[in-house]
Write a protein that holds these residues in place. Structure first.
Motif, PDB file in Angstrom:
ATOM      1  N   GLY A   1      22.154  -2.530  27.148  1.00  0.00           N
ATOM      2  CA  GLY A   1      20.839  -2.431  27.765  1.00  0.00           C
ATOM      3  C   GLY A   1      20.785  -3.094  29.132  1.00  0.00           C
ATOM      4  O   GLY A   1      20.062  -2.633  30.021  1.00  0.00           O
ATOM      5  N   ARG A   2      21.545  -4.188  29.318  1.00  0.00           N
ATOM      6  CA  ARG A   2      21.521  -4.869  30.607  1.00  0.00           C
ATOM      7  C   ARG A   2      22.096  -3.978  31.707  1.00  0.00           C
ATOM      8  O   ARG A   2      21.572  -3.932  32.824  1.00  0.00           O
ATOM      9  N   ILE A   3      23.160  -3.258  31.392  1.00  0.00           N
ATOM     10  CA  ILE A   3      23.754  -2.337  32.378  1.00  0.00           C
ATOM     11  C   ILE A   3      22.772  -1.225  32.715  1.00  0.00           C
ATOM     12  O   ILE A   3      22.625  -0.836  33.892  1.00  0.00           O
ATOM     13  N   TYR A   4      22.060  -0.736  31.714  1.00  0.00           N
ATOM     14  CA  TYR A   4      21.072   0.319  31.964  1.00  0.00           C
ATOM     15  C   TYR A   4      19.979  -0.160  32.913  1.00  0.00           C
ATOM     16  O   TYR A   4      19.619   0.528  33.869  1.00  0.00           O
ATOM     17  N   HIS A   5      19.443  -1.342  32.658  1.00  0.00           N
ATOM     18  CA  HIS A   5      18.368  -1.855  33.510  1.00  0.00           C
ATOM     19  C   HIS A   5      18.877  -2.160  34.917  1.00  0.00           C
ATOM     20  O   HIS A   5      18.181  -1.915  35.906  1.00  0.00           O
ATOM     21  N   LEU A   6      20.096  -2.696  35.028  1.00  0.00           N
ATOM     22  CA  LEU A   6      20.663  -2.956  36.353  1.00  0.00           C
ATOM     23  C   LEU A   6      20.857  -1.659  37.123  1.00  0.00           C
ATOM     24  O   LEU A   6      20.528  -1.566  38.318  1.00  0.00           O
ATOM     25  N   ALA A   7      21.390  -0.640  36.451  1.00  0.00           N
ATOM     26  CA  ALA A   7      21.620   0.641  37.124  1.00  0.00           C
ATOM     27  C   ALA A   7      20.309   1.264  37.574  1.00  0.00           C
ATOM     28  O   ALA A   7      20.201   1.757  38.715  1.00  0.00           O
ATOM     29  N   ALA A   8      19.290   1.249  36.716  1.00  0.00           N
ATOM     30  CA  ALA A   8      18.013   1.860  37.063  1.00  0.00           C
ATOM     31  C   ALA A   8      17.328   1.123  38.208  1.00  0.00           C
ATOM     32  O   ALA A   8      16.813   1.737  39.152  1.00  0.00           O
ATOM     33  N   THR A   9      17.346  -0.204  38.155  1.00  0.00           N
ATOM     34  CA  THR A   9      16.645  -0.991  39.170  1.00  0.00           C
ATOM     35  C   THR A   9      17.367  -0.958  40.508  1.00  0.00           C
ATOM     36  O   THR A   9      16.751  -0.723  41.562  1.00  0.00           O
ATOM     37  N   LEU A  10      18.673  -1.199  40.501  1.00  0.00           N
ATOM     38  CA  LEU A  10      19.425  -1.220  41.764  1.00  0.00           C
ATOM     39  C   LEU A  10      19.475   0.167  42.400  1.00  0.00           C
ATOM     40  O   LEU A  10      19.469   0.294  43.630  1.00  0.00           O
TER      41      LEU A  10
END
Length: 443
Positions: free
Chosen positions: A305-314
């Protein structure tokens, strides 16, 4: 005054897609309480495509009734509808009713359709309106359009949307010690409810409406005078150069150099070049607005989930950053546009391949795999956002009609991409989602 106009142009761009982008990032909170469940995103995709009736009507009106449709009043109506729809969503999104023997989120779906109509129609009204201002203000508009995805995403992160923890379903006691059972994903409660999020969207739309009211009433006359001055100067220069050619026949090299400079300034693209530009525009928007977003969870969630949120936000941050780069380093070469589109498509192909291989993609148990996915999403969005801005600048110089068709092609490409991905994802289920808490993939 110039800085003020840049801010107003940016706020106008912000109002183009902030409503629908906000609904998308709020889906993790809406889905558990909607009768449609996880089918709600597919309904949202279809409603956005139905809302393309707005751009179609505007484009046909410009085609068969040129000069009859003024963008200013239409934009006022669109932004007004956006404000009212967001306010109604805050209080009515949970209301349901029976339709054909099945309970449906009628209020939510109806209001989402109106928001989709506002945002889709903005592509063929906001962009042509920007021809009233100097070309450099178009970059500020694209920056605002990029922020329309970033700001709701940041608010969703602050709200805690999509944050989950892995908790055991049951525990058993063996010899005085507790053994955990199977783990299941439990979404954490949001820091503030969905109605507060929709009120924020209503406030953003209200700010955009106020900014456009100022932009339309105060700087409009100055921008129109600017266009008239530029056109008159061009006519004077053309006449003086023509007279210079007739009056100074002996100064051949100097006159030829001036004539070449004039031709460069008055460069117009051939039919084949315009077809290439519009095809690239449709392809890029199909990828960035429909095809890859439909599989973002499949490409990112296997890594956590952390990778997903980082990818979406960045990735959302990469959009306005690319617009800023285009402001200071514009490159209108069609060769460069094609090359960057190819590079972005290759990166998109890698993301699609990872999504196809979900839930067991390569480098699953390595930090490199997650980092590579985040970098891929940032580069994909950044590069293709730069391409879209450059194409917008090119078509801005071609005039009002070119920007109308620009908006129409943007919506057409997005619609084709969405309609192509809907059966692949929702009907044939070619993509598989893994369990974020337990993995059956080999080490």
């Amino acid at each position: 005054m110039a800085l003020f106009l840049h801010i107003l142009s940016c706020l106008l761009g912000l109002g183009s897609w902030v409503a629908i982008n906000g609904v998308w990032v709020e889906l993790p909170l809406l889905v558990p309480q909607a009768p449609e469940g996880w089918e709600l995103p597919s309904y949202l995709s279809l409603l956005i495509q139905f809302a393309n009736i707005g751009p179609l009507v505007v484009t046909l009106t410009h085609k068969f009734r040129p000069g009859r449709l003024q963008e200013g009043p239409v934009i006022f109506v669109l932004l007004g509808v956006g404000v009212v729809s967001c306010l109604l969503l805050a209080f009515l999104w949970q209301e349901t009713s029976w339709v054909a023997g099945t309970r449906r989120s009628t209020a939510l779906l109806s209001l989402i359709f109106f928001l989709s109509l506002v945002d889709c129609t903005s592509s063929v009204t906001f962009l042509p309106y920007m021809t009233r201002l100097r070309p450099d203000y178009l970059i500020s508009y694209f920056i605002g359009e990029g922020l329309s995805g970033l700001m709701p995403a940041l608010l969703a992160l602050a709200q805690g949307v999509g944050v989950l923890s892995c908790e055991p379903v049951n525990t058993t006691e063996i010899n005085g010690s507790f053994v955990l059972g199977n783990l299941t994903a439990v979404y954490q409660p949001a820091r503030f409810p969905a109605w507060g999020f929709f009120l924020f969207l209503a406030g953003m739309m209200g700010i955009c409406l106020t900014a456009f009211a100022i932009l339309h009433t105060m700087p409009g006359k100055q921008s129109q005078r600017h266009q008239e001055v530029v056109k008159s100067k061009k006519r004077e220069q053309e006449e003086s150069w023509e007279k210079g050619v007739e009056q100074r026949p002996m100064m051949g090299e100097e006159v030829c150099a001036e004539v070449i400079d004039v031709k460069k300034e008055r460069k117009r693209y051939s039919l084949c070049e315009k077809i290439f530009i519009y095809l690239v525009l449709a392809w890029v928007n199909a990828l960035t607005n429909a095809v890859l977003p439909a599989v973002q969870t499949y490409s990112c969630m296997p890594y956590g989930g952390r990778i997903y949120h980082l990818a979406a936000t960045l990735a959302s941050m990469a959009n306005p950053l690319a617009c800023g780069i285009a402001m200071y380093l514009p490159n209108r070469s069609l060769v460069m546009v094609g090359a960057l589109s190819l590079v972005g498509s290759i990166i998109g192909s890698y993301i699609m391949a990872i999504a196809v291989l979900s839930p067991c993609p390569p480098l699953l148990h390595s930090a490199i795999g997650g980092a590579l996915m985040v970098v891929s999403w940032v580069l994909f969005v950044g590069i293709l956002s730069y391409v879209k801005v450059v194409i917008g600048m090119i078509l801005r110089d071609e005039g009002h009609s070119a920007l109308v068709w620009c908006g129409a092609v943007v919506q057409l490409g997005s619609m084709v991409g969405a309609l192509a991905m809907f059966p692949v994802v929702n009907v044939y289920s070619l993509f598989r989602s893994g369990d974020p808490c337990t993995s059956n993939c080999p080490q």
